[in-house]
Enzyme design. Sequence first.
Site, PDB file in Angstrom:
ATOM      1  N   HIS A  68       0.820  -1.206   0.000  1.00 42.41           N
ATOM      2  CA  HIS A  68       0.000   0.000   0.000  1.00 42.41           C
ATOM      3  C   HIS A  68       0.857   1.260   0.000  1.00 42.41           C
ATOM      4  O   HIS A  68       0.424   2.298  -0.504  1.00 42.41           O
ATOM      5  CB  HIS A  68      -0.947  -0.011   1.201  1.00 42.41           C
ATOM      6  CG  HIS A  68      -2.132  -0.900   1.002  1.00 42.41           C
ATOM      7  ND1 HIS A  68      -3.402  -0.567   1.419  1.00 42.41           N
ATOM      8  CD2 HIS A  68      -2.246  -2.119   0.407  1.00 42.41           C
ATOM      9  CE1 HIS A  68      -4.246  -1.544   1.101  1.00 42.41           C
ATOM     10  NE2 HIS A  68      -3.557  -2.496   0.490  1.00 42.41           N
ATOM     11  N   ASP A  76       7.694   5.484  -0.361  1.00 42.14           N
ATOM     12  CA  ASP A  76       8.260   6.665   0.303  1.00 42.14           C
ATOM     13  C   ASP A  76       7.834   6.807   1.753  1.00 42.14           C
ATOM     14  O   ASP A  76       8.035   7.858   2.374  1.00 42.14           O
ATOM     15  CB  ASP A  76       7.880   7.937  -0.465  1.00 42.14           C
ATOM     16  CG  ASP A  76       6.381   8.217  -0.438  1.00 42.14           C
ATOM     17  OD1 ASP A  76       5.601   7.317  -0.021  1.00 42.14           O
ATOM     18  OD2 ASP A  76       5.970   9.330  -0.829  1.00 42.14           O
ATOM     19  N   THR A 196      -2.182 -15.274   0.848  1.00 41.24           N
ATOM     20  CA  THR A 196      -2.101 -16.565   1.541  1.00 41.24           C
ATOM     21  C   THR A 196      -1.953 -16.380   3.051  1.00 41.24           C
ATOM     22  O   THR A 196      -2.141 -17.325   3.813  1.00 41.24           O
ATOM     23  CB  THR A 196      -0.930 -17.406   0.993  1.00 41.24           C
ATOM     24  OG1 THR A 196      -1.107 -18.768   1.387  1.00 41.24           O
ATOM     25  CG2 THR A 196       0.415 -16.909   1.496  1.00 41.24           C
TER      26      THR A 196
END
EC number: 1.11.1.7
Length: 329
Positions: A68, A76, A196
């Site tokens: 994300h 960053d 998973t």
Amino acid sequence: MSSKRVTWLSLTWVLVFLCLSVELEAQLQVGFYRTSCGLAEFIVKDEVRKGFIRDSGVAPGLVRMHFHDCFVRGCDGSVLIDSTPSNTAEKDSPANNPSLRGFEVIDSAKARLEAVCKGVVSCADIVAFAARDSVEITGGLGYDVPAGRRDGRISLASEASTNLPPPTFTVDQLTQFFSNKGLTQDEMVTLSGAHTIGRSHCSSFSNRLYNFNGTSGQDPTLDPQYAASLKTQCPQGSTNTNLVVPMNPSSPSITDVGYYVDVLRNRGLFTSDQTLLTDTTTATQVRQNAGNPFLWKNKFASAMVKMGQLGVLIGEAGQIRANCRVINS
């Protein structure tokens, strides 16, 4: 060949070599902190280990955090920045809140690093190291993490919403989305295997149980027994926003190919999981990954390294945050 032509070719090769040298020097490097903060990676690994002992869910949380972070403005560390009265940050976007977790591990690692190497190790690199350590501690392959990322100064919730693929995406949408980030379709299928481990809030897939495509029924591609189990865990009409289920019920804390096995059994939790079987190429990749655990683990490690270099700030760009939650004043 004339002497002038030889001289011209020689100068051309010199210029090419110099350009390549500058480009290589500007890239991330394995062992970046070897001389400036030799214990950097050890400290991060130790904090991940302690966090995992307290709560095994920290590991999938940190892997997801890295993804994300990298997909929004590049890797960053902007996903770590707290919101302020004048700005809603990435972490408070519906795509991240309340599902992202593991921030306390990053905070602990940063505090220790600032104590021994003040102002040296970036928050973005800590996230990348922590994701690698989380893969390893859950049974995946460890890998070298090129480092040298700098921290961003901007974090906007609106950008998280537009740069993170929702769980309702089709295979074509996923392929295009990852392509826009410089990742191939095979890398998309490979990185999807991160599902998973970890969990999902019921709200991310309840449409497949009770209101698929605007109908009152369930997704016909969902295994009926699995759907019945999910309905038990996520009752229709429930107002409890904290209800969660494991992404891979058989081994939710182990980085293995269970995800692909589940997809082949029509037990992919998200639409974006099950959709991988609707395309001939991606369906073949799912089957190959399911049948070759070591191959997939190697591919996953390589894809994580590549993803970890998306849109990085290097050199003098950005900053090294003293507190990962706050932009330096």
